[in-house]
Design a protein around this motif. Structure first.
Motif, PDB file in Angstrom:
ATOM      1  N   GLY A   1       0.795  -1.218   0.000  1.00 19.31           N
ATOM      2  CA  GLY A   1       0.000   0.000   0.000  1.00 19.31           C
ATOM      3  C   GLY A   1       0.827   1.266   0.000  1.00 19.31           C
ATOM      4  N   LEU A   2       2.018   1.229   0.550  1.00 18.62           N
ATOM      5  CA  LEU A   2       2.906   2.394   0.547  1.00 18.62           C
ATOM      6  C   LEU A   2       3.577   2.594  -0.808  1.00 18.62           C
ATOM      7  CD1 LEU A   2       4.764   2.053   3.987  1.00 18.62           C
ATOM      8  CD2 LEU A   2       3.088   3.804   3.363  1.00 18.62           C
ATOM      9  N   SER A   3       3.528   1.581  -1.653  1.00 16.33           N
ATOM     10  CA  SER A   3       4.369   1.551  -2.843  1.00 16.33           C
ATOM     11  C   SER A   3       3.581   1.707  -4.131  1.00 16.33           C
ATOM     12  CB  SER A   3       5.149   0.225  -2.882  1.00 16.33           C
ATOM     13  OG  SER A   3       5.817  -0.001  -1.642  1.00 16.33           O
ATOM     14  N   GLN A   4       4.240   2.300  -5.106  1.00 19.04           N
ATOM     15  CA  GLN A   4       3.637   2.431  -6.432  1.00 19.04           C
ATOM     16  C   GLN A   4       3.674   1.104  -7.172  1.00 19.04           C
ATOM     17  OE1 GLN A   4       5.522   5.406  -8.829  1.00 19.04           O
ATOM     18  NE2 GLN A   4       3.887   5.494 -10.348  1.00 19.04           N
ATOM     19  N   GLY A   5       4.646   0.280  -6.862  1.00 18.88           N
ATOM     20  CA  GLY A   5       4.772  -1.034  -7.480  1.00 18.88           C
ATOM     21  C   GLY A   5       5.510  -1.973  -6.554  1.00 18.88           C
ATOM     22  N   THR A   6       5.330  -3.275  -6.780  1.00 22.86           N
ATOM     23  CA  THR A   6       5.994  -4.304  -5.970  1.00 22.86           C
ATOM     24  C   THR A   6       6.786  -5.226  -6.879  1.00 22.86           C
ATOM     25  OG1 THR A   6       4.338  -4.268  -4.194  1.00 22.86           O
ATOM     26  CG2 THR A   6       5.629  -6.292  -4.442  1.00 22.86           C
ATOM     27  N   LEU A   7       8.073  -5.383  -6.578  1.00 20.23           N
ATOM     28  CA  LEU A   7       8.957  -6.278  -7.323  1.00 20.23           C
ATOM     29  C   LEU A   7       9.215  -7.528  -6.499  1.00 20.23           C
ATOM     30  CD1 LEU A   7      11.024  -6.989  -9.571  1.00 20.23           C
ATOM     31  CD2 LEU A   7      12.713  -5.644  -8.289  1.00 20.23           C
ATOM     32  N   VAL A   8       8.863  -8.686  -7.064  1.00 20.61           N
ATOM     33  CA  VAL A   8       9.127  -9.970  -6.405  1.00 20.61           C
ATOM     34  C   VAL A   8      10.388 -10.558  -7.027  1.00 20.61           C
ATOM     35  CG1 VAL A   8       8.214 -12.240  -5.834  1.00 20.61           C
ATOM     36  CG2 VAL A   8       6.653 -10.294  -6.050  1.00 20.61           C
ATOM     37  N   VAL A   9      11.397 -10.784  -6.212  1.00 18.05           N
ATOM     38  CA  VAL A   9      12.699 -11.245  -6.711  1.00 18.05           C
ATOM     39  C   VAL A   9      12.728 -12.762  -6.807  1.00 18.05           C
ATOM     40  CG1 VAL A   9      15.173 -11.280  -6.260  1.00 18.05           C
ATOM     41  CG2 VAL A   9      13.843  -9.212  -5.790  1.00 18.05           C
ATOM     42  N   GLU A  10      12.441 -13.440  -5.726  1.00 16.00           N
ATOM     43  CA  GLU A  10      12.323 -14.901  -5.706  1.00 16.00           C
ATOM     44  C   GLU A  10      11.218 -15.260  -4.740  1.00 16.00           C
ATOM     45  OE1 GLU A  10      16.726 -16.798  -6.741  1.00 16.00           O
ATOM     46  OE2 GLU A  10      16.074 -16.691  -4.650  1.00 16.00           O
TER      47      GLU A  10
END
Length: 407
Positions: free
Chosen positions: A249-258
């Motif tokens: 919710g704080l973020s514009q996008g979420t990156l999943v690495v593994e």
């Protein structure tokens, strides 16, 4: 916040069985929490169930102790063990749902926390800087047990995105989370933005896991630590999936690495998608369990990314100076049209080029490498040790080895 207002907010959050949804209905109907507790049980029934109304009309046993502890936490210097003497004590603040400094991006989500406990650098907690820049916050999450390459990817993506002027949000867990925080702290970036924001599943008067105590201290000097949980809250298992909605919710996008197929990282990605935020995933080996969650996300529509620039372009954010956003993890594989990893030019030369080529980008055992290269055991172990010392190969549990991209 005076003691009366603090007491009312804490009483609302400590009322058993009265969740955020019911609390928001009460706030919408009666205004500030002080007004809620001036209502009769009958009046409260217009917003909540009879059981909840009875609960609200009684004072929680732990309220007095919690008010005292919270006031001491807000007014006092850094708690023992949280800041070495040579470092300034982190600032502290309690943000309510109606506070002007409450993150606007969280307000736009379905279930914003009633209270946010915040500690960190004074310029963000108490200064004029926006501590939660909704268009410049990016979450990086992933496995608590990443491969060596996965941890390095998290670190280098975070560093490159921080250099581009972003704040990196993660959960202070072991593995990818810790690597992301570390990477963000490696680059000064924009001094008006927190380097990294750690959203934790305990009270802010403790650090979990303890192994990340030093990391938490450094985050408090250059960024923020955030929790919705009252002081003294232990690391209860249900808290961590719940706090993931704050990370996304704080973020514009979420990156999943593994991520494995059943993991908290996929919960965060799902929440990000439900909140209308972008989801990104880094592909990995088809043989690695830690990559299966990312591959599932990509099949479901997550953006496949190979470098930080892919994230910046999707979010229409400019790249900044510092480590190249085009290739934040130099030395990692690129993927050709057949899905086969090609080694970078630097690995194509040297005395152990054949060994690196035989290793590829999947973990391999000593026996497998011996069969692929034809080298004798002693010579193979020496070569692997040399590559390990150069940071080009990592030794995994069980006697396996994996190639690592150098930053």
């Amino acid at each position: 916040m005076d003691t009366e207002e603090l007491t009312a907010w804490l009483r609302l959050t400590l009322s058993t069985g009265v969740g955020n949804t019911a609390a928001r209905r009460l706030l919408a109907a009666f205004g500030l929490p002080q007004a809620i507790f001036q209502q009769t049980e009958q009046a409260l029934l217009s917003c909540v169930t009879p059981a909840q109304a009875r609960t609200l009309c009684s004072v929680p046993e732990e309220l007095e102790a919690q008010v005292r502890a919270t006031r001491q936490w807000l007014d006092g210097a850094a708690a023992a063990g949280t800041a070495p003497p040579q470092e300034p004590a982190p600032a502290r603040r309690l943000l309510t749902l109606g506070d002007a400094a409450y993150p606007r991006s969280l307000l736009a989500t379905e279930d914003p926390p009633l209270l946010l406990y915040v500690t960190g650098a004074a310029r963000f907690v108490q200064g004029d800087c926006d501590p939660f820049p909704s268009t410049r916050c990016l979450a990086i999450v992933g496995s608590r047990n990443p491969t060596a390459q996965g941890a390095d990817n998290a670190r280098q993506f975070a560093r490159a995105l921080r250099a581009a002027g972003c704040s990196i949000v993660s959960g202070l867990a072991l593995g990818v989370d810790a690597a992301a925080h570390e990477g963000a702290l490696m680059d000064a970036g924009d001094p008006s933005l927190p380097a990294t924001i750690a959203v934790v599943g305990t009270g802010l008067d403790r650090v979990y896991p303890r192994r990340n105590l030093d990391l938490a201290r450094r985050i408090a000097q250059h960024g923020l630590l955030v929790s919705e949980y009252p002081l003294g809250t232990p690391p209860l298992p249900p808290n961590f999936p719940k706090r993931n909605r704050i990370i996304s919710g704080l973020s514009q996008g979420t990156l999943v690495v593994e991520a494995a197929l059943a993991s908290g990282s996929l919960i965060t990605a799902r929440m990000a998608s439900e909140q209308g935020r972008e989801v990104f995933a880094i592909p990995g080996s088809i043989h690695a369990p830690q990559s299966r969650g990312c591959h599932a996300l990509i099949r479901q529509g997550a953006k496949l990314v190979e470098c930080a620039q892919d994230v910046l372009e999707e979010l229409r954010l400019p790249a900044g100076p510092g480590p190249s956003a085009r290739d934040p993890a130099e030395g990692t594989a690129t993927v050709d049209g057949d899905g086969v990893g090609e080694p970078p030019a630097a690995d194509g030369a040297g005395p152990h080029a054949d060994l690196l080529a035989a290793l590829g980008f999947d973990p391999a055992s000593l026996d497998t490498l011996q069969a692929r290269t034809g080298r004798d055991t002693a010579g193979l172990q020496v070569a692997l040790l040399e590559l390990e010392l150069e940071g080009r190969v990592a030794r995994l549990p069980g006697g396996w080895f994996q190639r690592v991209g150098s930053a």
